[in-house]
Design an enzyme around this catalytic site. Structure first.
Site, mmCIF file in Angstrom:
data_model
loop_
_atom_site.group_PDB
_atom_site.id
_atom_site.type_symbol
_atom_site.label_atom_id
_atom_site.label_comp_id
_atom_site.label_asym_id
_atom_site.label_seq_id
_atom_site.Cartn_x
_atom_site.Cartn_y
_atom_site.Cartn_z
ATOM 1 N N ARG A 1 0.845 -1.181 0.000
ATOM 2 C CA ARG A 1 0.000 0.000 0.000
ATOM 3 C C ARG A 1 0.885 1.236 0.000
ATOM 4 O O ARG A 1 1.377 1.669 1.024
ATOM 5 C CB ARG A 1 -0.917 -0.028 1.224
ATOM 6 C CG ARG A 1 -2.087 -1.014 1.112
ATOM 7 C CD ARG A 1 -3.168 -0.499 0.186
ATOM 8 N NE ARG A 1 -3.677 0.772 0.662
ATOM 9 C CZ ARG A 1 -4.675 0.901 1.548
ATOM 10 N NH1 ARG A 1 -5.281 -0.175 2.028
ATOM 11 N NH2 ARG A 1 -5.090 2.094 1.931
ATOM 12 N N HIS B 1 -14.880 -0.280 -3.662
ATOM 13 C CA HIS B 1 -15.022 -0.418 -2.213
ATOM 14 C C HIS B 1 -16.228 0.382 -1.727
ATOM 15 O O HIS B 1 -16.403 1.535 -2.103
ATOM 16 C CB HIS B 1 -13.771 0.087 -1.495
ATOM 17 C CG HIS B 1 -12.498 -0.557 -1.955
ATOM 18 N ND1 HIS B 1 -11.863 -0.187 -3.123
ATOM 19 C CD2 HIS B 1 -11.754 -1.548 -1.406
ATOM 20 C CE1 HIS B 1 -10.780 -0.932 -3.276
ATOM 21 N NE2 HIS B 1 -10.690 -1.751 -2.257
ATOM 22 N N LYS C 1 -12.042 -6.731 -8.310
ATOM 23 C CA LYS C 1 -12.048 -6.834 -6.852
ATOM 24 C C LYS C 1 -13.155 -5.941 -6.304
ATOM 25 O O LYS C 1 -13.161 -4.738 -6.553
ATOM 26 C CB LYS C 1 -10.697 -6.408 -6.277
ATOM 27 C CG LYS C 1 -10.663 -6.369 -4.752
ATOM 28 C CD LYS C 1 -9.419 -5.646 -4.242
ATOM 29 C CE LYS C 1 -9.486 -5.449 -2.732
ATOM 30 N NZ LYS C 1 -8.423 -4.561 -2.240
ATOM 31 N N ARG D 1 -14.085 -13.810 4.440
ATOM 32 C CA ARG D 1 -12.696 -13.652 3.997
ATOM 33 C C ARG D 1 -12.001 -15.011 3.916
ATOM 34 O O ARG D 1 -11.094 -15.200 3.109
ATOM 35 C CB ARG D 1 -11.946 -12.707 4.934
ATOM 36 C CG ARG D 1 -12.424 -11.261 4.819
ATOM 37 C CD ARG D 1 -11.685 -10.355 5.783
ATOM 38 N NE ARG D 1 -12.095 -8.959 5.655
ATOM 39 C CZ ARG D 1 -11.532 -8.067 4.841
ATOM 40 N NH1 ARG D 1 -10.519 -8.428 4.080
ATOM 41 N NH2 ARG D 1 -11.959 -6.820 4.790
ATOM 42 N N GLN E 1 -10.695 -7.234 8.482
ATOM 43 C CA GLN E 1 -9.639 -7.978 7.793
ATOM 44 C C GLN E 1 -8.996 -9.012 8.724
ATOM 45 O O GLN E 1 -8.728 -8.724 9.890
ATOM 46 C CB GLN E 1 -8.568 -7.016 7.289
ATOM 47 C CG GLN E 1 -7.567 -7.636 6.329
ATOM 48 C CD GLN E 1 -6.615 -6.584 5.785
ATOM 49 O OE1 GLN E 1 -5.896 -5.941 6.536
ATOM 50 N NE2 GLN E 1 -6.637 -6.391 4.475
#
Length: 243
Positions: A35, A116, A143, A181, A204
């Protein structure tokens, strides 16, 4: 693309502020995402990660409206991602990015196009439009990260994976869908993201949790004909990198 191939889900270790220092801890991941919006001196960090691993690397400079921390202009954000691309194997660009099409035309790496929603989940018609627009970009992966509000939303996420006609990564953010996930790869999600040092998204899981789930479930999709081009790309062998 071989229609008889079985698609294997990949675990992506997400590196944030730790940068290249997290590569060793990500040794059991299949891929690494850096990132750029979370590290100091992002290009130097990108080079350091490249030198530290032969695993496929995703370069991401997340848009602020989709959870990113980059402080510059949109032009500066895109140019930084283009500078990082030579040291990566894949690049991530948001579907909503103002300069998306220009970026895809200029970058010489396979693209992950992303969406997102941190507040909820688009309805069926909106989701259909999102997926169709993603396919039009020519990206290798789509995604989509959304925030389910109830268990039926979780079922919709799994249904989207089962019906997908392009390599799709579906992520459920927040607590209600956190288990997806680990479970979504069973339904065909081609990527699942786990943190190494610190979570970078709501709900996450850690890399260790995802590795355990993969071992328990022996995660593998039996949907033929959608094998992404990851295995077709030559492995990256780090060589001298100019500073």
């Amino acid at each position: 693309m071989n229609g008889s191939m079985i698609r294997q889900s990949r675990i992506v270790a997400v590196l944030g502020m730790e940068g290249a220092e997290g590569v060793k801890a990500a040794s059991e991941a299949d891929m690494i995402e850096l990132r750029l919006d979370l590290v100091n001196e992002p290009i130097q960090a990108m080079k350091a990660v490249r030198l530290a691993t032969t695993k496929p690397i995703i370069a991401t400079n997340r848009l602020k409206t989709e959870g990113g921390m980059f402080q510059g202009s949109e032009r500066e954000r895109i140019e930084l991602l283009l500078q990082a691309a030579p040291f990566a194997d894949f690049v991530d660009i948001e579907l909503s990015a103002e300069l998306r099409d220009e970026f895809i035309a200029r970058v010489n790496k396979p693209v992950i196009v992303s969406y997102h929603d941190f507040l909820g989940m688009p309805d069926e018609d909106e989701m259909t439009i999102i997926l169709e627009n993603m396919k039009k970009t020519g990206a290798i992966y789509a995604k989509i990260a959304v925030t389910p509000k109830n268990l039926r939303d979780n079922l919709r996420i799994l249904g989207l994976l089962l019906d997908a006609d392009m390599p799709l990564c579906m992520i459920a953010m927040g607590n209600i869908g956190r288990h997806l996930r680990a479970v979504a790869p069973l339904y065909g999600s081609v990527l699942t993201y786990g943190f190494v040092a610190k979570s970078t998204a709501p709900g996450q899981m850690s890399l260790a949790e995802l590795r355990l789930a993969k071992k328990l479930f022996n995660v593998c999709s039996d949907k033929p004909g959608l094998e992404p081009d990851l295995d077709d790309a030559p492995p990256h062998h780090p060589g001298p990198i100019k500073s």
